[in-house]
Design an enzyme around this catalytic site. Sequence first.
Site, PDB file in Angstrom:
ATOM      1  N   ARG A  31       0.751  -1.304  -0.387  1.00 57.12           N
ATOM      2  CA  ARG A  31       0.019  -0.265   0.205  1.00 57.12           C
ATOM      3  C   ARG A  31       0.988   0.977   0.130  1.00 57.12           C
ATOM      4  O   ARG A  31       0.576   1.806  -1.015  1.00 57.12           O
ATOM      5  CB  ARG A  31      -0.852   0.134   1.086  1.00 57.12           C
ATOM      6  CG  ARG A  31      -1.901   1.624   1.752  1.00 57.12           C
ATOM      7  CD  ARG A  31      -2.571   1.353   2.714  1.00 57.12           C
ATOM      8  NE  ARG A  31      -3.629   0.134   2.232  1.00 57.12           N
ATOM      9  CZ  ARG A  31      -4.552   0.010   3.350  1.00 57.12           C
ATOM     10  NH1 ARG A  31      -4.433   0.947   4.972  1.00 57.12           N
ATOM     11  NH2 ARG A  31      -5.475  -1.131   3.112  1.00 57.12           N
ATOM     12  N   HIS A  77      -7.809  -3.056  -7.756  1.00 53.85           N
ATOM     13  CA  HIS A  77      -7.522  -2.536  -6.334  1.00 53.85           C
ATOM     14  C   HIS A  77      -9.025  -2.410  -6.105  1.00 53.85           C
ATOM     15  O   HIS A  77     -10.027  -1.421  -5.597  1.00 53.85           O
ATOM     16  CB  HIS A  77      -7.154  -0.947  -7.046  1.00 53.85           C
ATOM     17  CG  HIS A  77      -6.320  -0.099  -5.375  1.00 53.85           C
ATOM     18  ND1 HIS A  77      -5.913  -0.224  -5.186  1.00 53.85           N
ATOM     19  CD2 HIS A  77      -6.501   0.594  -4.605  1.00 53.85           C
ATOM     20  CE1 HIS A  77      -5.318   0.377  -4.170  1.00 53.85           C
ATOM     21  NE2 HIS A  77      -6.284   0.658  -3.880  1.00 53.85           N
ATOM     22  N   TYR A 121     -16.368  14.722 -14.399  1.00 61.06           N
ATOM     23  CA  TYR A 121     -16.458  15.730 -15.239  1.00 61.06           C
ATOM     24  C   TYR A 121     -14.456  15.309 -15.731  1.00 61.06           C
ATOM     25  O   TYR A 121     -14.818  15.977 -16.362  1.00 61.06           O
ATOM     26  CB  TYR A 121     -16.134  16.741 -14.375  1.00 61.06           C
ATOM     27  CG  TYR A 121     -17.275  16.853 -13.386  1.00 61.06           C
ATOM     28  CD1 TYR A 121     -18.774  17.385 -14.383  1.00 61.06           C
ATOM     29  CD2 TYR A 121     -18.057  16.875 -12.367  1.00 61.06           C
ATOM     30  CE1 TYR A 121     -20.293  17.149 -13.322  1.00 61.06           C
ATOM     31  CE2 TYR A 121     -18.793  17.383 -11.579  1.00 61.06           C
ATOM     32  CZ  TYR A 121     -20.077  17.113 -12.270  1.00 61.06           C
ATOM     33  OH  TYR A 121     -21.076  17.742 -11.824  1.00 61.06           O
TER      34      TYR A 121
END
Length: 813
Positions: A31, A77, A121
């Site tokens: 991680r 993931h 967006y």
Amino acid sequence: MANQEKLLDLPLEEVIGDRFGIYSKYIIQERALPDVRDGLKPVQRRILYAMYQDGNTFEKPFRKSAKTVGNVIGNYHPHGDSSVYEAMVRMSQDWKVRNVLVQMHGNNGSLDGDPPAAMRYTEARLSSIASELLRDIDKQTVDFVSNFDDTTEEPIVLPSRYPNLLVNGSTGISAGYATEIPPHHLGEIIDATILEMEKPDCTLDELMAIVKGPDFPTGGIVQGLEGIRKAYRTGKGKIVVRGRAEVEPLRGGREQIVINELPYEVNKANLVKKMEELRLDRKVEGVAEVRDETDRTGTRVIIELKKEADANGILNYYYKNTDLQITYNFNMVAINRKTPELMGLKAILKAYVDHQKEVVINRSKYDLKKSVDREHITQGLIKAVSILDEVIATIRASKDKKDAKSHLSEQFGFTEPQSEAIVNLQLYRLTNTDIVTLEKEAEELKKNIARLQKILSSDKVLVNVIKKELLATKKKYEDQRRTTIENEIEEIKIDLEVMVASEDVMVSLTKHGYVKRSSLRSYAASNDNDIAMKDDDYLLFKQGMNTTNTLLIFTEKGHYLYLPVHMIPDKRWKDMGQHVANIIPIQPDDSVICAFPIADFEEPLYFNFITELGMIKRTELMHYQAQRHSKPLMALKLKKNDRLVNAHLTDGQANVLIATKHGFGLWFDEAEAGTVGQRASGVKAINLKDDDVVIGSAVFGVGQNPEIILVTQRGAVKKMAIYHQLEKSSRARRGVMMLRELKKSPHRLIGMSLIDSSDHLVILTGNGERIEVNASDIRSNDRLSNGSYVLDQNETGDVISIWKKTVDKQEDK
């Protein structure tokens, strides 16, 4: 039969330790820390690989970020979408990474810490340089493992055509480990990699001749070559990073400071806000306005100055008190062979070189197998074209494809792959021209096979291949270095004028410790009788000073308070002021005894300290300049049960007069005391009897002929001319008697002071009565007289303290 529960009776610490160990191993390896080979954390690697697999590359149109995020979560993931999107956005921010790995359309955040637009967006695709990290991944160059649900595979590391860990840096925190690796210049890192590869025994100095230091995307100036060297040697080191600023002239003789590069990862909006707050709080003088004029052309923060302001002084103040200058700490931790490791520059480069050798060897093996297979087929096709009529006849006589392949193998000796290729031949390939193409291809394949075999058999050839590819990457992507490296960390000196507006004020301090500064206007409108004070309090110090000066206040426990005048509370002259303990905390049983105005600590002046047990300490003024003044500082080291009686500031040539309780007086040159350091205890000034103590002292210059006044506990006041009545002696003697010793009710000195005819003496008695005596009314006495009485002891009680009413100099008492 019903299922029985299986319960384990285990100690909590064992369970917690075991579970946390598993969790720690996961977050360290999977991680928070980057792999030393490709410089990527797992989430970053999965994002890049998912985009590559999806064909979302730099030569293709942008795609919605949400599509990529969904892809990553669904296939590789299994975590929150925000963590994936944030990692993706960071790889696109050109002020965070030196060479962006993701190109993004839309709002991807800003230097001011603004959040990016939602992923629905924005649009993104791999950058060109990110493709270099993934190049040849389909040629079995790296190992793959199953994804979380075994539906597909993902790479455990990327091939990485350049040392991404050093080029883009990394930051992260895991369990027990953290990493902080700064970005570097691509060209420098590639050149250093080539040197490490060609000369494995190269020294750190040779590498540092190429790698000058970090190269932050935001530019700036790095100071501290020794810190860089230590970091590259050990993995840990400290440097200073400051913004780049220049002073520009304005109309009307004014100037402005323009900041066009900030330190790495400094929030510009917070920096501008802090700068403006310091201006508004009057912590820095000479600044008219701080504003942000940043636009699409680049960073531009303006500090507009007032007329005649010190631009460099103000810039230094901002360097010291804001994030315009920061300390950056290297902590180069990366995963190396599945283990977190603190690595220096050489170790990181070696790990990358080893990885590249492995990648190129794996790729060469893959290409070699493909070439050998293709050459075998090509030889079969050439042979088939040369006996084309027989081959066609054999195929036409066969029942099906399988039968045809079998007949070709039996009759002409073709292998199974060659037979497969022949039966799959398209008719247009049977022309006469095609045999030339096949022969040409066979020749090319032979050369390629020979080249690949050389790579696999010779380490020197392998190194040359890697070098050639690295140089090609450097040529394509190298740009100019942005960060300047300076050898030394500059010590920031801030002139007081930058922080404080210069103003003449009146400063006062009372015996009880109340201090204030007042404007000259307030002082002129009042008089000393208007000052609010307790009955037994009096002015210890009153003098005109400037706000850029410093007031040194000494206490009886041998401490001194370093009090810049601008920090003294501004009050009306008639107000009491504020107790010094509210500004600098002193002990409740300590009290102030004298104060000195200091304009310049470099003046050749000396402090002379006199203690109750007869010690004198003489130290140069410069030793009392302090950087920190939030607590009392040591003026001298006192013996047990001793206390400071008085302090004097002299030019080094003064006479010292000491008076004791039993009426002894000793007069000597201050130079006899020698010069010692600030924390010393000094030497013996006067030889005291067992029950005697020093009650006062005075200093006077060479050529002066002063008078002293002595006051006893019985209310007797005596005036003496020093030169006429006392004889000059030397240090550490008993001195001479200044009072006649009486067997019954002997006189004991309460105070002694230099005096002139204009002074007024105030005597405070035990029952609170105050008696004023004009110095001009007291006649001079012989050395062995006890003076004249100024009060009736039966009515007023013993004298407990004396002071002079007119106090304009620090020696007065």
